[in-house]
Write a protein that holds these residues in place. Structure first.
Motif, PDB file in Angstrom:
ATOM      1  N   ASN A  88      28.120  29.288  25.086  1.00  0.00           N
ATOM      2  CA  ASN A  88      27.558  30.706  25.138  1.00  0.00           C
ATOM      3  C   ASN A  88      28.535  31.663  26.168  1.00  0.00           C
ATOM      4  O   ASN A  88      28.017  32.771  26.545  1.00  0.00           O
ATOM      5  N   THR A  89      29.542  30.946  26.394  1.00  0.00           N
ATOM      6  CA  THR A  89      30.469  31.996  27.247  1.00  0.00           C
ATOM      7  C   THR A  89      30.574  33.419  26.620  1.00  0.00           C
ATOM      8  O   THR A  89      30.231  34.377  27.326  1.00  0.00           O
ATOM      9  N   LEU A  90      31.244  33.481  25.485  1.00  0.00           N
ATOM     10  CA  LEU A  90      31.670  34.710  24.848  1.00  0.00           C
ATOM     11  C   LEU A  90      30.222  35.790  24.483  1.00  0.00           C
ATOM     12  O   LEU A  90      30.175  36.833  25.046  1.00  0.00           O
ATOM     13  N   ASN A  91      29.195  34.970  24.325  1.00  0.00           N
ATOM     14  CA  ASN A  91      27.930  35.843  23.939  1.00  0.00           C
ATOM     15  C   ASN A  91      27.452  36.305  25.115  1.00  0.00           C
ATOM     16  O   ASN A  91      26.943  37.482  25.439  1.00  0.00           O
ATOM     17  N   THR A  92      27.377  35.638  26.229  1.00  0.00           N
ATOM     18  CA  THR A  92      26.957  35.823  27.523  1.00  0.00           C
ATOM     19  C   THR A  92      27.673  37.014  28.237  1.00  0.00           C
ATOM     20  O   THR A  92      27.132  38.130  28.880  1.00  0.00           O
ATOM     21  N   LEU A  93      29.278  36.962  28.246  1.00  0.00           N
ATOM     22  CA  LEU A  93      30.204  38.010  28.686  1.00  0.00           C
ATOM     23  C   LEU A  93      29.715  39.280  28.157  1.00  0.00           C
ATOM     24  O   LEU A  93      29.634  40.327  28.733  1.00  0.00           O
ATOM     25  N   LYS A  94      29.536  39.118  26.664  1.00  0.00           N
ATOM     26  CA  LYS A  94      29.343  40.611  25.963  1.00  0.00           C
ATOM     27  C   LYS A  94      27.903  41.166  26.290  1.00  0.00           C
ATOM     28  O   LYS A  94      27.744  42.199  26.177  1.00  0.00           O
ATOM     29  N   LYS A  95      26.808  40.221  26.505  1.00  0.00           N
ATOM     30  CA  LYS A  95      25.513  40.698  26.700  1.00  0.00           C
ATOM     31  C   LYS A  95      25.639  41.323  28.378  1.00  0.00           C
ATOM     32  O   LYS A  95      24.866  42.434  28.546  1.00  0.00           O
ATOM     33  N   LEU A  96      26.256  40.730  29.030  1.00  0.00           N
ATOM     34  CA  LEU A  96      26.433  41.412  30.340  1.00  0.00           C
ATOM     35  C   LEU A  96      27.174  42.701  30.411  1.00  0.00           C
ATOM     36  O   LEU A  96      26.966  43.601  31.099  1.00  0.00           O
ATOM     37  N   TYR A  97      28.107  42.576  29.585  1.00  0.00           N
ATOM     38  CA  TYR A  97      28.842  43.824  29.278  1.00  0.00           C
ATOM     39  C   TYR A  97      28.080  45.060  28.860  1.00  0.00           C
ATOM     40  O   TYR A  97      27.929  46.278  29.197  1.00  0.00           O
ATOM     41  N   ASN A  98      27.069  44.625  27.768  1.00  0.00           N
ATOM     42  CA  ASN A  98      26.326  45.568  27.313  1.00  0.00           C
ATOM     43  C   ASN A  98      25.295  46.176  28.143  1.00  0.00           C
ATOM     44  O   ASN A  98      24.616  47.086  28.062  1.00  0.00           O
ATOM     45  N   LEU A  99      25.047  45.156  29.203  1.00  0.00           N
ATOM     46  CA  LEU A  99      23.992  45.711  30.344  1.00  0.00           C
ATOM     47  C   LEU A  99      24.402  46.350  31.095  1.00  0.00           C
ATOM     48  O   LEU A  99      23.683  46.537  32.387  1.00  0.00           O
ATOM     49  N   LYS A 100      25.524  46.976  31.095  1.00  0.00           N
ATOM     50  CA  LYS A 100      26.257  47.600  32.038  1.00  0.00           C
ATOM     51  C   LYS A 100      26.787  47.060  33.311  1.00  0.00           C
ATOM     52  O   LYS A 100      27.203  47.811  34.362  1.00  0.00           O
ATOM     53  N   CYS A 101      26.946  45.606  33.188  1.00  0.00           N
ATOM     54  CA  CYS A 101      27.470  44.569  34.412  1.00  0.00           C
ATOM     55  C   CYS A 101      29.007  45.102  34.535  1.00  0.00           C
ATOM     56  O   CYS A 101      29.591  45.019  33.355  1.00  0.00           O
ATOM     57  N   GLU A 102      29.478  45.339  35.476  1.00  0.00           N
ATOM     58  CA  GLU A 102      30.909  45.334  35.631  1.00  0.00           C
ATOM     59  C   GLU A 102      31.357  43.832  36.014  1.00  0.00           C
ATOM     60  O   GLU A 102      31.065  43.375  36.904  1.00  0.00           O
ATOM     61  N   LEU A 103      32.462  43.499  34.969  1.00  0.00           N
ATOM     62  CA  LEU A 103      32.911  42.044  35.178  1.00  0.00           C
ATOM     63  C   LEU A 103      34.376  42.061  35.622  1.00  0.00           C
ATOM     64  O   LEU A 103      35.255  42.995  35.256  1.00  0.00           O
ATOM     65  N   TYR A 104      34.659  41.068  36.534  1.00  0.00           N
ATOM     66  CA  TYR A 104      35.885  40.753  36.845  1.00  0.00           C
ATOM     67  C   TYR A 104      36.335  39.187  36.818  1.00  0.00           C
ATOM     68  O   TYR A 104      35.440  38.386  36.754  1.00  0.00           O
ATOM     69  N   ILE A 105      37.755  38.883  37.280  1.00  0.00           N
ATOM     70  CA  ILE A 105      38.018  37.522  37.157  1.00  0.00           C
ATOM     71  C   ILE A 105      38.743  37.515  38.606  1.00  0.00           C
ATOM     72  O   ILE A 105      39.602  38.193  38.939  1.00  0.00           O
ATOM     73  N   ILE A 144      39.498  37.793  46.133  1.00  0.00           N
ATOM     74  CA  ILE A 144      38.051  38.651  45.913  1.00  0.00           C
ATOM     75  C   ILE A 144      38.004  39.741  46.851  1.00  0.00           C
ATOM     76  O   ILE A 144      37.671  40.564  46.305  1.00  0.00           O
ATOM     77  N   SER A 145      38.600  39.678  48.073  1.00  0.00           N
ATOM     78  CA  SER A 145      38.423  40.752  48.947  1.00  0.00           C
ATOM     79  C   SER A 145      39.207  42.039  48.423  1.00  0.00           C
ATOM     80  O   SER A 145      38.904  42.981  48.417  1.00  0.00           O
ATOM     81  N   ILE A 146      40.310  41.616  47.640  1.00  0.00           N
ATOM     82  CA  ILE A 146      41.247  42.861  46.950  1.00  0.00           C
ATOM     83  C   ILE A 146      40.370  43.501  45.978  1.00  0.00           C
ATOM     84  O   ILE A 146      40.169  44.452  45.766  1.00  0.00           O
ATOM     85  N   ILE A 147      39.726  42.469  45.138  1.00  0.00           N
ATOM     86  CA  ILE A 147      38.948  43.142  44.195  1.00  0.00           C
ATOM     87  C   ILE A 147      37.776  44.140  44.409  1.00  0.00           C
ATOM     88  O   ILE A 147      37.534  45.160  43.926  1.00  0.00           O
ATOM     89  N   LEU A 148      37.223  43.458  45.493  1.00  0.00           N
ATOM     90  CA  LEU A 148      36.003  44.402  46.190  1.00  0.00           C
ATOM     91  C   LEU A 148      36.505  45.779  46.552  1.00  0.00           C
ATOM     92  O   LEU A 148      35.925  46.597  46.533  1.00  0.00           O
ATOM     93  N   LYS A 149      37.813  45.751  47.391  1.00  0.00           N
ATOM     94  CA  LYS A 149      38.215  46.799  47.993  1.00  0.00           C
ATOM     95  C   LYS A 149      38.691  47.723  46.874  1.00  0.00           C
ATOM     96  O   LYS A 149      38.792  49.080  46.882  1.00  0.00           O
ATOM     97  N   ARG A 150      39.434  47.195  46.014  1.00  0.00           N
ATOM     98  CA  ARG A 150      40.512  48.004  44.970  1.00  0.00           C
ATOM     99  C   ARG A 150      39.366  48.576  44.112  1.00  0.00           C
ATOM    100  O   ARG A 150      39.703  49.689  43.518  1.00  0.00           O
ATOM    101  N   ASN A 151      38.144  48.133  44.027  1.00  0.00           N
ATOM    102  CA  ASN A 151      36.922  48.715  42.894  1.00  0.00           C
ATOM    103  C   ASN A 151      35.602  49.444  43.742  1.00  0.00           C
ATOM    104  O   ASN A 151      34.807  49.678  43.040  1.00  0.00           O
ATOM    105  N   ASN A 152      35.933  49.450  44.918  1.00  0.00           N
ATOM    106  CA  ASN A 152      34.808  49.922  45.818  1.00  0.00           C
ATOM    107  C   ASN A 152      33.450  49.327  45.494  1.00  0.00           C
ATOM    108  O   ASN A 152      32.560  50.034  45.469  1.00  0.00           O
ATOM    109  N   ILE A 153      33.630  47.818  45.470  1.00  0.00           N
ATOM    110  CA  ILE A 153      32.300  47.242  45.142  1.00  0.00           C
ATOM    111  C   ILE A 153      31.614  46.821  46.541  1.00  0.00           C
ATOM    112  O   ILE A 153      32.113  46.410  47.344  1.00  0.00           O
TER     113      ILE A 153
END
Length: 210
Positions: A88-105, A144-153
């Motif tokens: 269910n990885t692909l379906n879940t990622l797409k659902k989260l994206y459609n729910l307006k979640c901001e996704l990062y790796i 992780i801290s870089i992602i948080l700072k770079r995207n103002n999370i």
């Protein structure tokens, strides 16, 4: 709904042990090195430096050359053939994206590895940003801290499968969900999921903080 979710990659979104074993065993023949799949599984989620320290501490020069070539070949292989996605990885990622979640790796992988994942599964548009130790030379906590700072999370969840993932999230003061189907064992009392699709349920019950 707007929620920032940062994913680990190996052991969380996909399992590439078999694919990486194919690459490493092939490269090992050129170096006259014996590599078993159990060795490869044991280093999943490690940085390049950690892999060299684990497998080649008595010959770092050999380890540097071998691991570099293996990682370069991994990127090429995975970009063309992909890995083994968890259910269910692909379906879940797409659902989260459609729910307006901001996704990062954020992963401890080499530069080009995340890009291979995104390119093969055509997910570049779903993930807003990503970072890895191969680009920064730093550990997961820092990245992780870089992602948080770079995207103002200011509010995020990190989804990972190891104790290092848990500590990295905790030290960045963000929530953690354990992907217990992966490679690690988290002994601390944390939220867990048996199936990645339950992230949606988790998001519904834990709306973004004001």
């Amino acid at each position: 709904m707007e929620k920032s979710i940062i994913f680990d990659l190996d052991g969380t979104l996909w399992n590439t042990v078999d694919e990486i074993a194919t690459v490493w065993i092939s490269v090992a023949k050129k170096y006259n090195i014996e590599i078993e799949e159990k060795n490869i599984k044991s280093i999943m989620g490690m940085t390049k430096e950690e892999i060299i320290n684990c497998l080649f501490k008595n010959n770092r020069k050999l380890g540097e050359n071998f691991v570099t070539e293996c990682q370069n070949e991994e990127n090429k292989y995975l970009e063309k053939k992909g890995g083994t996605l968890y259910i269910n990885t692909l379906n879940t990622l797409k659902k989260l994206y459609n729910l307006k979640c901001e996704l990062y790796i954020v992963s401890n992988c080499q530069d080009g590895y995340i890009e291979a994942f995104l390119k093969f599964y055509k997910l570049s548009h779903i993930f807003k940003d990503y970072e890895c130790s191969g680009r920064t030379g730093r550990d997961k906590e820092y990245n992780i801290s870089i992602i948080l700072k770079r995207n103002n999370i200011t509010d995020a969840i990190y989804v990972g499968d190891t104790y290092t993932d848990y500590i990295s999230a905790k030290n960045n003061d963000i929530d953690f969900i354990w992907a217990e189907y992966g490679f690690g064992n988290v002994e601390e009392r944390v939220s867990s999921i048996k199936d990645i699709s339950k992230l949606i349920e988790y998001i519904d019950m834990n709306p973004k903080k004001a």
